[in-house]
Design an enzyme around this catalytic site. Structure first.
Site, PDB file in Angstrom:
ATOM      1  N   ILE A 458       9.184  -7.975  11.646  1.00  8.29           N
ATOM      2  CA  ILE A 458       9.443  -9.140  12.502  1.00  8.29           C
ATOM      3  C   ILE A 458       9.511 -10.432  11.690  1.00  8.29           C
ATOM      4  O   ILE A 458       9.373 -11.527  12.224  1.00  8.29           O
ATOM      5  CB  ILE A 458       8.417  -9.246  13.650  1.00  8.29           C
ATOM      6  CG1 ILE A 458       6.984  -9.407  13.124  1.00  8.29           C
ATOM      7  CG2 ILE A 458       8.503  -8.035  14.536  1.00  8.29           C
ATOM      8  CD1 ILE A 458       5.963  -9.678  14.240  1.00  8.29           C
ATOM      9  N   ARG A 599      -7.265  -4.961   1.416  1.00  4.70           N
ATOM     10  CA  ARG A 599      -6.326  -5.032   0.300  1.00  4.70           C
ATOM     11  C   ARG A 599      -5.050  -5.760   0.730  1.00  4.70           C
ATOM     12  O   ARG A 599      -4.552  -5.541   1.828  1.00  4.70           O
ATOM     13  CB  ARG A 599      -5.998  -3.613  -0.139  1.00  4.70           C
ATOM     14  CG  ARG A 599      -5.275  -3.529  -1.431  1.00  4.70           C
ATOM     15  CD  ARG A 599      -5.102  -2.079  -1.827  1.00  4.70           C
ATOM     16  NE  ARG A 599      -6.220  -1.575  -2.604  1.00  4.70           N
ATOM     17  CZ  ARG A 599      -6.612  -0.296  -2.578  1.00  4.70           C
ATOM     18  NH1 ARG A 599      -6.014   0.555  -1.793  1.00  4.70           N
ATOM     19  NH2 ARG A 599      -7.615   0.103  -3.332  1.00  4.70           N
ATOM     20  N   ASN A 602       0.974  -7.622  -0.757  1.00  2.80           N
ATOM     21  CA  ASN A 602       1.896  -8.555  -1.417  1.00  2.80           C
ATOM     22  C   ASN A 602       1.357  -9.960  -1.188  1.00  2.80           C
ATOM     23  O   ASN A 602       1.360 -10.468  -0.066  1.00  2.80           O
ATOM     24  CB  ASN A 602       3.300  -8.395  -0.826  1.00  2.80           C
ATOM     25  CG  ASN A 602       4.317  -9.310  -1.495  1.00  2.80           C
ATOM     26  OD1 ASN A 602       4.046 -10.471  -1.789  1.00  2.80           O
ATOM     27  ND2 ASN A 602       5.502  -8.778  -1.740  1.00  2.80           N
ATOM     28  N   GLN A 609       2.190 -15.471   5.777  1.00  8.06           N
ATOM     29  CA  GLN A 609       1.735 -15.067   7.100  1.00  8.06           C
ATOM     30  C   GLN A 609       0.513 -15.889   7.545  1.00  8.06           C
ATOM     31  O   GLN A 609       0.440 -16.369   8.661  1.00  8.06           O
ATOM     32  CB  GLN A 609       1.408 -13.574   7.052  1.00  8.06           C
ATOM     33  CG  GLN A 609       1.239 -12.926   8.381  1.00  8.06           C
ATOM     34  CD  GLN A 609       2.469 -13.052   9.252  1.00  8.06           C
ATOM     35  OE1 GLN A 609       3.567 -13.309   8.790  1.00  8.06           O
ATOM     36  NE2 GLN A 609       2.278 -12.906  10.543  1.00  8.06           N
ATOM     37  N   GLY A 673      -4.732  -5.733   7.924  1.00  6.31           N
ATOM     38  CA  GLY A 673      -3.777  -6.417   8.813  1.00  6.31           C
ATOM     39  C   GLY A 673      -4.030  -7.907   8.799  1.00  6.31           C
ATOM     40  O   GLY A 673      -5.171  -8.367   8.824  1.00  6.31           O
ATOM     41  N   GLU A 676      -2.298 -11.828  12.610  1.00  2.69           N
ATOM     42  CA  GLU A 676      -2.767 -12.750  13.622  1.00  2.69           C
ATOM     43  C   GLU A 676      -3.936 -13.633  13.219  1.00  2.69           C
ATOM     44  O   GLU A 676      -4.162 -14.678  13.815  1.00  2.69           O
ATOM     45  CB  GLU A 676      -3.108 -11.947  14.890  1.00  2.69           C
ATOM     46  CG  GLU A 676      -1.817 -11.487  15.532  1.00  2.69           C
ATOM     47  CD  GLU A 676      -1.951 -10.398  16.560  1.00  2.69           C
ATOM     48  OE1 GLU A 676      -2.252  -9.270  16.146  1.00  2.69           O
ATOM     49  OE2 GLU A 676      -1.731 -10.657  17.744  1.00  2.69           O
TER      50      GLU A 676
HETATM   51 MO1  MOS Z   1       1.221  -9.951  18.685  1.00  2.61          MO
HETATM   52  S1  MOS Z   1       0.584 -11.142  20.179  1.00  2.61           S
HETATM   53  O1  MOS Z   1       0.357  -8.578  18.876  1.00  2.61           O
HETATM   54  O2  MOS Z   1       2.882  -9.957  18.591  1.00  2.61           O
END
Ligand code: MOS
Length: 710
Positions: A458, A599, A602, A609, A673, A676
């Site tokens: 995305i 980890r 990149n 992000q 991850g 967010e």
């Molecule tokens: Mo996100 S709100 O899980 O695209």
């Protein structure tokens, strides 16, 4: 594995994007394409009385006009908390402003747009429910399968007897996602087989919804999302326009493209709902918190249910023995809200981390120190140990980079010429999950490899990091690895959402690459250790006379009941603001975010992000708000001139500190991850800095100048 990449290589899809060769949904060339334009309601509640098509029909190039009078009947799912209930011309009822009420298909986009403007639609309007306070709150049965209300200990009793109490109410407004690329869908049928190019965060989910809507087997539907220009949750589930494009293609028997306008991006494709949040904290005089109460009310639509789980933030963070979280909903005449980057944590962190700041002042304790005094060494809810937790290091390294020690604790005590200077801190946390995902890694005898997954990039860098994972696992240079993503014809993947794509698909690709390596080694009757270059693989394939070897994997979702560890990413935000005391204007002057997310595959895409999350936090704190006309339910800010996303001039130099963290437990690639966590806590860090600068506590976002000129 000794090393799993981390190299800050440039995006493998970067050249395609900057040269226009990466085709976004609206750019996919299809022969015989026709153009659909959606017409949306101008009332917020009521009924369609008539749709006069006489003018529109006479226009050249018009192929069909779909309304509730002639649209094919389809199956609409019941509210289920995951995908949204769609309004696709099945009846004459209007539930919200800008609901789709007609679709005009023509041979060109311009002709469709013009004809759409000629429809004369009459409504009978009913009164609208637009204010949470005026509604009747109810308790949702569950939030995406989890309990809505969460309790540990007895928070109310502990609060009542606490030496120091804080009890405040905070509000966050409706925010819209506003990706640069609007939603777009191009649908084409071949008999009973449907193919949809869709600007989507998850093609497998879209496929399930489309199949059930049109009564097709899932195998008859293919969804492709090769590149999207931002998602943030709004592209996480298919909305009405996706079904309408497919419906129009069916009726016209032609391929149909439907692209939303910017104003249409403000209604039928989700938003972060408004929240009203009570936070009560009870502590002793040393700042040890004994009780936390977080009561959240947010809105949903009149026909579907989405809960912004703001209370979830508070459960995860501090070592507070007594905790009570409640979530309530009020039905309003709005479109259904949906997942918006860190749904819950973003809005919840504003309330809770503002309250922590207020408590710190009440106690006379440094806000950072208060957080450390309530630091959780094990997960406060499950009592499980953490798979890894480096929040203390985030606080320390962030504070150091920022220069927190230079902060004078008194409010309104720091100045830069005529400007008031303030420094604020807040914590970031986001859970690390993983879902089922498959992966394909194919080795060719020319010494190249192909990687496939249905997972969508995305814009975060998925193409790049998955290429890196495969390349390193195989022992290939990244240039020898080609990658294809975002197609239901490829191995299954979860949404690029919930910060879990990399953990899920990255793990699947790692395992598929291991599998490919093992198979090639077996084919050549050598130890896998011998396969250290593409040439070594190629030699075996050539000798065996095979064109390619496939490695596959099917990484199952970890069984939560077997969980031995709490798995979360953490971070700390530090903001410096400069406030003009005469104008009430706030500028974020500096921002440091320190994050530990396992980890990092990149460092460059990761940094981007985190920064993106902080930028949106600046918008949440200072500029963004969707305003609804309370009498009509009409959204008044449905454009980028009035809905103010931060521009470059609003964004200072943001410094991201990536705190190294090795997590041996979390998954085979050690990643948590990062999608967010960057936004979580960013807005309260700014709000806390504004208080430090001005002595004015703004409990209702955004912090606009009028709220400071008191
Ligand atoms: Mo996100 S709100 O899980 O695209």
């Amino acid at each position: 594995m000794s090393k799993l990449v981390g190299d800050p290589i440039a995006r493998v899809d970067g050249a395609l994007k900057v040269t226009g060769r990466a085709k976004y949904t609206a750019e996919v060339p299809i022969a015989g394409l026709t153009y659909a334009v959606m017409v949306t309601s101008t009332i917020g509640n009521g009924k369609i009385v008539s749709i006069d098509q006489s003018q529109a029909r006479k226009e050249p190039g018009v192929i069909v006009i779909l309304t509730h009078g002639n649209a094919p009947r389809v199956h609409i799912a019941e509210p289920n908390g995951q995908a949204r209930v769609l309004r696709v011309l099945q009846d004459d009822i209007v539930y919200y402003d800008r609901q789709p009420v007609a679709v005009v298909v023509a041979d060109t986009f311009e002709r469709a747009t013009h004809a759409a403007s000629l429809l004369r639609i009459e409504y009978t309007a009913q009164p609208v429910a637009t204010r949470i306070e005026a509604g009747t709150p109810y308790a949702p049965k569950a939030i995406q399968g989890h309990a809505a209300d969460l309790k540990r200990g007895d928070a109310d009793t502990a609060f009542a007897s606490a030496a120091v109490k804080l009890d405040r109410t905070y509000r966050t407004p409706i925010y819209h996602h506003n990706p640069m690329e609007p939603h777009a869908s191009t649908a084409t049928w071949d008999g009973d087989k449907l193919t949809v190019y869709n600007a989507s965060q998850g093609v497998d989910g879209d496929r399930r919804v489309l199949a059930s809507t049109f009564g097709l087997p899932v195998q008859s539907v293919r969804v492709i999302s090769s590149y999207i220009g931002g998602g943030f949750g709004c592209k996480g589930t298919p909305w009405s326009h996706v079904v309408l494009a497919a419906m129009a293609a069916k009726v016209t028997n032609r391929p149909v493209k439907l692209v939303l306008t910017r104003p249409q991006m403000f209604s039928s494709v989700g938003h972060r709902p408004e929240t009203i949040q009570r936070v009560a904290l009870g502590a002793d005089r040393n700042g040890k918190i004994a009780a936390q109460i977080h009561e959240v009310t947010s809105h949903t639509s009149t026909f579907d249910e989405f809960t912004e789980p703001s209370g979830r933030f508070s459960v995860m963070l501090y070592n507070v023995p007594n905790s009570r979280i409640t979530q309530r909903l009020v039905r309003l005449n709005t479109a259904t809200p949906t997942f918006t980057r860190a749904p819950g944590e973003t809005s919840g962190s504003f309330a809770f981390e503002s309250a922590m700041d207020e408590l710190a002042y009440q106690l006379g304790i440094d806000p950072l120190e208060l957080r450390l005094r309530n630091y959780a060494e094990t997960d406060p809810d499950s009592r499980l140990p953490y798979s890894s937790k480096s929040l203390r290091a985030c606080y320390e390294q962030g504070a150091q980079r920022f220069g927190w020690s230079r902060r004078n604790p008194r409010v309104r005590s720091m100045r830069d010429r005529n400007l008031l200077v303030g420094m604020g801190v807040a914590t970031a946390v986001y859970p690390s999950n993983r879902s089922e995902a498959g992966g394909l890694v194919r080795i060719f005898r020319d010494g190249t490899a192909l990687v496939n997954s249905a997972g969508v990039d995305i814009g975060t860098g998925a193409y790049t990091v998955f290429t890196q994972v495969a390349a390193e696992t195989l022992g290939f240079p990244v240039e020898r690895v080609r990658i294809g993503l975002g197609d239901t014809a490829m191995p299954i993947a979860p949404n690029a959402g919930g910060s879990q794509l990399t953990a899920s698909v990255g793990t699947a690709i790692k395992l598929a690459a291991d599998d490919a390596r093992t198979r090639v080694a077996a084919l050549g009757n050598v130890s896998p250790d011998r396969l250290t270059s593409p040439e070594a693989y190629a030699a075996i394939l050539r000798k065996a006379g095979v064109a390619s070897v496939d490695g596959t994997s099917d990484a199952k979702k970890p069984d939560d009941s077997q969980k031995k560890f709490a798995t979360l990413a953490f971070g700390a935000h530090f903001a410096e603001v400069h406030v003009d005391p005469d104008l009430g204007q706030v500028r974020v002057a500096r921002f440091v975010g320190a994050f530990a997310s396992g980890r990092i595959l990149n460092a460059q895409t990761a940094r981007n992000q985190y920064m993106g999350g902080i930028v949106w936090g600046i918008g949440n704190a200072l500029t963004e708000i969707t305003r609804t006309d309370l009498r009509s339910g009409r959204i008044m800010t449905a454009n980028l001139a009035e809905y103010l996303v931060p521009t470059n001039a609003d964004v200072p130099a943001i410094e991201v500190v990536i705190v190294p963290e090795e997590d041996p437990h979390i998954n085979p690639i050690g990643v948590k991850g990062i999608g967010e966590i960057g936004i979580v806590g960013a807005a309260p860090a700014i709000a806390n800095a504004v208080y430090h600068a001005t002595g004015v506590r703004v409990r209702e976002l955004p912090i606009t100048p009028d709220k400071l000129l008191t």
